[in-house]
Design a protein around this motif. Structure first.
Motif, PDB file in Angstrom:
ATOM      1  N   ARG A 288      14.987  37.731  34.342  1.00 51.01           N
ATOM      2  CA  ARG A 288      14.089  37.840  35.483  1.00 51.01           C
ATOM      3  C   ARG A 288      12.781  38.511  35.087  1.00 51.01           C
ATOM      4  NH1 ARG A 288      18.716  39.504  39.784  1.00 51.01           N
ATOM      5  NH2 ARG A 288      19.737  37.510  39.702  1.00 51.01           N
ATOM      6  N   TYR A 289      12.895  39.592  34.304  1.00 54.81           N
ATOM      7  CA  TYR A 289      11.675  40.263  33.847  1.00 54.81           C
ATOM      8  C   TYR A 289      10.855  39.332  32.961  1.00 54.81           C
ATOM      9  CZ  TYR A 289       8.524  43.271  31.322  1.00 54.81           C
ATOM     10  OH  TYR A 289       7.395  43.797  30.748  1.00 54.81           O
ATOM     11  N   GLU A 290      11.533  38.541  32.143  1.00 54.44           N
ATOM     12  CA  GLU A 290      10.836  37.608  31.267  1.00 54.44           C
ATOM     13  C   GLU A 290      10.026  36.592  32.083  1.00 54.44           C
ATOM     14  OE1 GLU A 290      11.860  34.637  27.519  1.00 54.44           O
ATOM     15  OE2 GLU A 290      13.481  35.575  28.629  1.00 54.44           O
ATOM     16  N   ARG A 291      10.596  36.098  33.187  1.00 55.52           N
ATOM     17  CA  ARG A 291       9.874  35.171  34.070  1.00 55.52           C
ATOM     18  C   ARG A 291       8.683  35.858  34.719  1.00 55.52           C
ATOM     19  NH1 ARG A 291      14.693  33.438  37.418  1.00 55.52           N
ATOM     20  NH2 ARG A 291      13.369  34.443  38.935  1.00 55.52           N
ATOM     21  N   ALA A 292       8.865  37.105  35.145  1.00 55.25           N
ATOM     22  CA  ALA A 292       7.761  37.857  35.754  1.00 55.25           C
ATOM     23  C   ALA A 292       6.627  38.035  34.754  1.00 55.25           C
ATOM     24  CB  ALA A 292       8.255  39.211  36.258  1.00 55.25           C
ATOM     25  N   ALA A 293       6.968  38.409  33.520  1.00 54.59           N
ATOM     26  CA  ALA A 293       5.947  38.622  32.485  1.00 54.59           C
ATOM     27  C   ALA A 293       5.207  37.315  32.183  1.00 54.59           C
ATOM     28  CB  ALA A 293       6.580  39.189  31.223  1.00 54.59           C
TER      29      ALA A 293
ATOM     30  N   THR B 110       6.197  46.130  41.153  1.00 53.92           N
ATOM     31  CA  THR B 110       6.171  45.278  42.344  1.00 53.92           C
ATOM     32  C   THR B 110       6.429  43.821  41.968  1.00 53.92           C
ATOM     33  OG1 THR B 110       4.633  46.783  43.430  1.00 53.92           O
ATOM     34  CG2 THR B 110       4.765  44.547  44.308  1.00 53.92           C
ATOM     35  N   VAL B 111       5.762  43.347  40.922  1.00 52.58           N
ATOM     36  CA  VAL B 111       5.947  41.965  40.490  1.00 52.58           C
ATOM     37  C   VAL B 111       7.380  41.764  39.990  1.00 52.58           C
ATOM     38  CG1 VAL B 111       5.159  40.161  38.916  1.00 52.58           C
ATOM     39  CG2 VAL B 111       3.503  41.736  39.919  1.00 52.58           C
ATOM     40  N   ALA B 112       7.878  42.712  39.224  1.00 58.55           N
ATOM     41  CA  ALA B 112       9.250  42.609  38.719  1.00 58.55           C
ATOM     42  C   ALA B 112      10.248  42.520  39.871  1.00 58.55           C
ATOM     43  CB  ALA B 112       9.559  43.800  37.822  1.00 58.55           C
ATOM     44  N   ARG B 113      10.066  43.331  40.877  1.00 60.20           N
ATOM     45  CA  ARG B 113      10.970  43.301  42.039  1.00 60.20           C
ATOM     46  C   ARG B 113      10.867  41.972  42.777  1.00 60.20           C
ATOM     47  NH1 ARG B 113      14.965  45.344  43.118  1.00 60.20           N
ATOM     48  NH2 ARG B 113      14.596  46.145  45.191  1.00 60.20           N
ATOM     49  N   LEU B 114       9.645  41.411  42.887  1.00 60.75           N
ATOM     50  CA  LEU B 114       9.472  40.109  43.536  1.00 60.75           C
ATOM     51  C   LEU B 114      10.192  38.993  42.768  1.00 60.75           C
ATOM     52  CD1 LEU B 114       5.724  40.304  44.608  1.00 60.75           C
ATOM     53  CD2 LEU B 114       7.723  40.325  46.109  1.00 60.75           C
ATOM     54  N   PHE B 115      10.350  39.175  41.468  1.00 58.34           N
ATOM     55  CA  PHE B 115      11.054  38.196  40.643  1.00 58.34           C
ATOM     56  C   PHE B 115      12.546  38.502  40.538  1.00 58.34           C
ATOM     57  CE2 PHE B 115       6.949  36.636  39.630  1.00 58.34           C
ATOM     58  CZ  PHE B 115       7.134  35.359  39.132  1.00 58.34           C
ATOM     59  N   GLY B 116      13.022  39.477  41.304  1.00 51.45           N
ATOM     60  CA  GLY B 116      14.452  39.743  41.358  1.00 51.45           C
ATOM     61  C   GLY B 116      14.978  40.799  40.415  1.00 51.45           C
TER      62      GLY B 116
ATOM     63  N   TRP C  88      17.898  48.202  37.014  1.00 53.27           N
ATOM     64  CA  TRP C  88      17.493  47.724  35.701  1.00 53.27           C
ATOM     65  C   TRP C  88      16.181  48.397  35.284  1.00 53.27           C
ATOM     66  CZ3 TRP C  88      13.301  45.314  33.506  1.00 53.27           C
ATOM     67  CH2 TRP C  88      13.490  44.780  32.225  1.00 53.27           C
ATOM     68  N   TRP C  89      15.265  48.502  36.238  1.00 49.81           N
ATOM     69  CA  TRP C  89      13.986  49.151  35.952  1.00 49.81           C
ATOM     70  C   TRP C  89      14.200  50.604  35.520  1.00 49.81           C
ATOM     71  CZ3 TRP C  89       8.975  47.376  35.841  1.00 49.81           C
ATOM     72  CH2 TRP C  89       7.984  48.347  35.732  1.00 49.81           C
ATOM     73  N   ASP C  90      15.047  51.323  36.240  1.00 47.20           N
ATOM     74  CA  ASP C  90      15.265  52.749  35.959  1.00 47.20           C
ATOM     75  C   ASP C  90      16.105  52.999  34.706  1.00 47.20           C
ATOM     76  OD1 ASP C  90      13.796  53.414  38.207  1.00 47.20           O
ATOM     77  OD2 ASP C  90      15.564  53.615  39.489  1.00 47.20           O
TER      78      ASP C  90
END
Length: 122
Positions: free
Chosen positions: A1-6, A52-58, A63-65
């Motif tokens: 998910r983070y990869e898609r956001a990036a 914010t973007v990462a959360r929008l991508f799920g 995971w962030w923390d």
């Protein structure tokens, strides 16, 4: 998910900075400073936090923390990355990869080491 956001951030940033489409940028190296000149200043991801973007991508806040924050806080000598501008996400991913790919990390065998030498645990 983070990869898609990036990747999404990188695509939008490219539209504003012109790295892939502007003839005068063809030989330029991607830089954090490109967003502070010309059309790059209009990029909305200069002010939208990466979190914010990462959360929008799920991406989950856990995971962030647990993964993202400890991984990158050591590099930036800070303890909070939530206000970190989204434009920096793809750039730091290329320099300090959280998602290893063939382009940003070594994949292959070693004459001195084997699979038993690398045990990843969480």
């Amino acid at each position: 998910r983070y990869e898609r956001a990036a990747k999404f951030i990188e695509t939008v940033t490219d539209i504003f900075t012109g790295y892939s489409w502007a003839p005068w940028r063809k030989n330029d190296t991607v830089s954090m400073y490109a967003n502070h000149t010309g059309m790059g200043m209009l990029n909305p991801f200069n002010v939208v936090p990466l979190y914010t973007v990462a959360r929008l991508f799920g991406v989950s806040s856990e995971w962030w923390d647990i993964i993202f924050t400890p991984y990158y806080t050591a590099s930036f000598l800070v303890d909070e990355l939530r206000p970190f501008p989204a434009v920096f996400g793809p750039i730091i991913e290329k320099q300090i990869p959280l998602n290893p790919t063939v382009e940003n990390s070594w994949h292959g065998s070693s004459p001195n080491k084997g699979a038993h030498d690398c045990k990843l645990t969480t």
